[in-house]
Scaffold this active site. Structure first.
Site, PDB file in Angstrom:
ATOM      1  N   ARG A   1     -42.452   2.007  15.889  1.00  0.00           N
ATOM      2  CA  ARG A   1     -41.225   2.241  15.102  1.00  0.00           C
ATOM      3  C   ARG A   1     -41.429   1.811  13.641  1.00  0.00           C
ATOM      4  O   ARG A   1     -41.948   0.746  13.368  1.00  0.00           O
ATOM      5  CB  ARG A   1     -40.063   1.454  15.721  1.00  0.00           C
ATOM      6  CG  ARG A   1     -38.743   1.507  14.926  1.00  0.00           C
ATOM      7  CD  ARG A   1     -38.584   0.321  14.018  1.00  0.00           C
ATOM      8  NE  ARG A   1     -37.291   0.305  13.323  1.00  0.00           N
ATOM      9  CZ  ARG A   1     -36.994  -0.501  12.312  1.00  0.00           C
ATOM     10  NH1 ARG A   1     -37.887  -1.363  11.874  1.00  0.00           N
ATOM     11  NH2 ARG A   1     -35.816  -0.462  11.749  1.00  0.00           N
TER      12      ARG A   1
ATOM     13  N   THR B   1     -36.276  -8.636   6.109  1.00  0.00           N
ATOM     14  CA  THR B   1     -37.298  -7.992   5.266  1.00  0.00           C
ATOM     15  C   THR B   1     -37.332  -8.781   3.969  1.00  0.00           C
ATOM     16  O   THR B   1     -36.396  -9.516   3.683  1.00  0.00           O
ATOM     17  CB  THR B   1     -36.838  -6.537   4.936  1.00  0.00           C
ATOM     18  OG1 THR B   1     -36.751  -5.806   6.143  1.00  0.00           O
ATOM     19  CG2 THR B   1     -37.745  -5.813   3.975  1.00  0.00           C
TER      20      THR B   1
ATOM     21  N   GLY C   1     -33.001  -0.438   8.893  1.00  0.00           N
ATOM     22  CA  GLY C   1     -33.654   0.671   8.200  1.00  0.00           C
ATOM     23  C   GLY C   1     -33.235   2.039   8.704  1.00  0.00           C
ATOM     24  O   GLY C   1     -33.316   3.029   7.967  1.00  0.00           O
TER      25      GLY C   1
ATOM     26  N   GLY D   1     -39.288   1.215  10.019  1.00  0.00           N
ATOM     27  CA  GLY D   1     -37.974   1.147   9.387  1.00  0.00           C
ATOM     28  C   GLY D   1     -38.044   1.747   7.990  1.00  0.00           C
ATOM     29  O   GLY D   1     -38.904   2.588   7.690  1.00  0.00           O
ATOM     30  N   ASP D   2     -37.158   1.286   7.122  1.00  0.00           N
ATOM     31  CA  ASP D   2     -37.091   1.852   5.772  1.00  0.00           C
ATOM     32  C   ASP D   2     -38.072   1.211   4.794  1.00  0.00           C
ATOM     33  O   ASP D   2     -38.352   1.779   3.730  1.00  0.00           O
ATOM     34  CB  ASP D   2     -35.666   1.701   5.218  1.00  0.00           C
ATOM     35  CG  ASP D   2     -35.211   0.238   5.151  1.00  0.00           C
ATOM     36  OD1 ASP D   2     -35.743  -0.600   5.911  1.00  0.00           O
ATOM     37  OD2 ASP D   2     -34.319  -0.061   4.343  1.00  0.00           O
TER      38      ASP D   2
ATOM     39  N   GLY E   1     -32.191  -4.976   5.941  1.00  0.00           N
ATOM     40  CA  GLY E   1     -31.192  -4.606   6.942  1.00  0.00           C
ATOM     41  C   GLY E   1     -31.706  -3.487   7.820  1.00  0.00           C
ATOM     42  O   GLY E   1     -32.906  -3.215   7.877  1.00  0.00           O
TER      43      GLY E   1
HETATM   44  N1  GLY Z   1     -35.300  -3.061   6.800  1.00  0.00           N
HETATM   45  C1  GLY Z   1     -36.365  -3.312   7.663  1.00  0.00           C
HETATM   46  C2  GLY Z   1     -36.457  -2.454   8.826  1.00  0.00           C
HETATM   47  O1  GLY Z   1     -35.520  -1.757   9.164  1.00  0.00           O
HETATM   48  O2  GLY Z   1     -37.488  -2.468   9.465  1.00  0.00           O
END
Ligand code: GLY
Length: 310
Positions: free
Chosen positions: A194, A166, A220, A196-197, A218
């Site tokens: 999906r 990311t 997420g 992520g964070d 990392g």
């Molecule tokens: N940190 C990016 C993700 O998990 O998609």
């Protein structure tokens, strides 16, 4: 004035500082820096060249937050647009919403005239196909789109090293305003849809002028569970310095099982930076102030996972 970024932000940080030097805002600098990473086809974790989902489709996520007002915007699972960070900023500025995903986000992107782009490069398509054929037969790959049990392939094809790349950018402008942005193509070979964070405010991104900002790269799935970016800022609000706040947020993650690789960058309201990693020995991040001719690559503090727990 200062800008910090995850190490892959190298390609955008100098231009982002130029924006600040020319009187641009922290938000402008963050958006400019991230757009250059999104354009970098060599980066397999962000924008064009990003690795696709299980079905070979690139889906992008991004968010941006204004520490002055705590306004924010985010988009998730966006296909065929070059700059999700810009779409996220326009969500923040033009809608009474924070978060758009999938078809709605793409419809909004079309409305604002966002730049369309073929995101799947030949190299990324080849990497995807090779990985799929390590896990399944040619016939299974050809029928993957119709597979009623697509979920079984997520665990089989997963490569933890490709789960969370990311880009993070945090900037503080001449007026002391802080902004934070995050953009990603997410977990390679993820289940379609999906998130992520990166687009989840509080998990992968948080900014508050009064205390500082934090952003994560990392896995997420970890930082969503812990509300990591918001935690770092809250720990600063509680009186910790920026390095302590990052380490404490990393310790919160140590309790989670199963675990995964996480990196955090953070900046306090005085413009002091910090960065930590829970597994990258030798991991770095990049820093540039208005007094510097170019960026400096600095080491991240290692906060390794607890051993023997879980
Ligand atoms: N940190 C990016 C993700 O998990 O998609």
């Amino acid at each position: 004035m200062i800008i910090i970024a995850s190490e892959n932000g190298r390609v955008g940080i100098v231009e982002a500082m130029h924006v600040l030097r020319c009187g641009g805002s922290a938000l402008d600098a963050v958006e400019t820096g991230i757009r250059l990473v999104e354009d970098n086809a060599e980066d397999e974790t962000v924008g064009v060249g990003g690795l696709p989902n299980l079905l070979g489709v690139v889906q992008l996520d991004a968010s941006i937050m204004d520490g002055r007002t705590r306004a924010c915007g985010a988009v998730g699972a966006v296909r065929d647009y070059a700059h999700p960070i810009t779409i996220a900023r326009r969500v923040m500025e033009e809608l009474p919403h924070v978060f758009l995903v999938g078809e709605g986000a793409e419809r909004f992107a079309a409305e604002i005239g966002a730049e369309r782009r073929q995101l799947l490069t030949e190299k990324a398509a080849e990497t995807w196909r090779k990985r799929m054929l390590e896990a399944m037969s040619v016939a299974e790959l050809e029928r993957l789109g119709e597979d009623p049990h697509l979920r079984r392939w997520v665990g089989v094809t997963m490569d933890p090293r490709l789960a969370g790349g990311t880009v993070n950018f945090i900037a503080q402008d001449a007026e002391g305003n802080i902004a934070c942005g995050v953009s990603t193509s997410g977990w390679a070979w993820k289940y379609p849809g999906r998130l992520g964070d990166s687009p989840v405010i509080g998990a992968g991104n948080y900014a508050d002028n009064r205390y500082g900002a934090a952003a994560c790269t990392g896995l997420g799935e970890m930082t969503i569970r812990a509300g990591t970016a918001r935690s770092v800022v809250l720990y600063m609000q509680m009186g910790m310095d920026v390095e302590e706040a990052c380490c404490q947020a990393m310790k919160d993650l140590q309790e989670l099982r199963p675990g995964g690789g996480i990196d955090i960058i953070a900046l306090d309201r005085h413009g002091r930076p910090a960065a930590v990693s829970n597994e990258k020995v030798g991991g770095t991040y990049v820093v540039m102030t208005d007094e510097m001719d170019t960026y400096e690559e600095r080491p991240r503090t290692l906060v390794p996972p607890l051993v023997g727990k879980g």
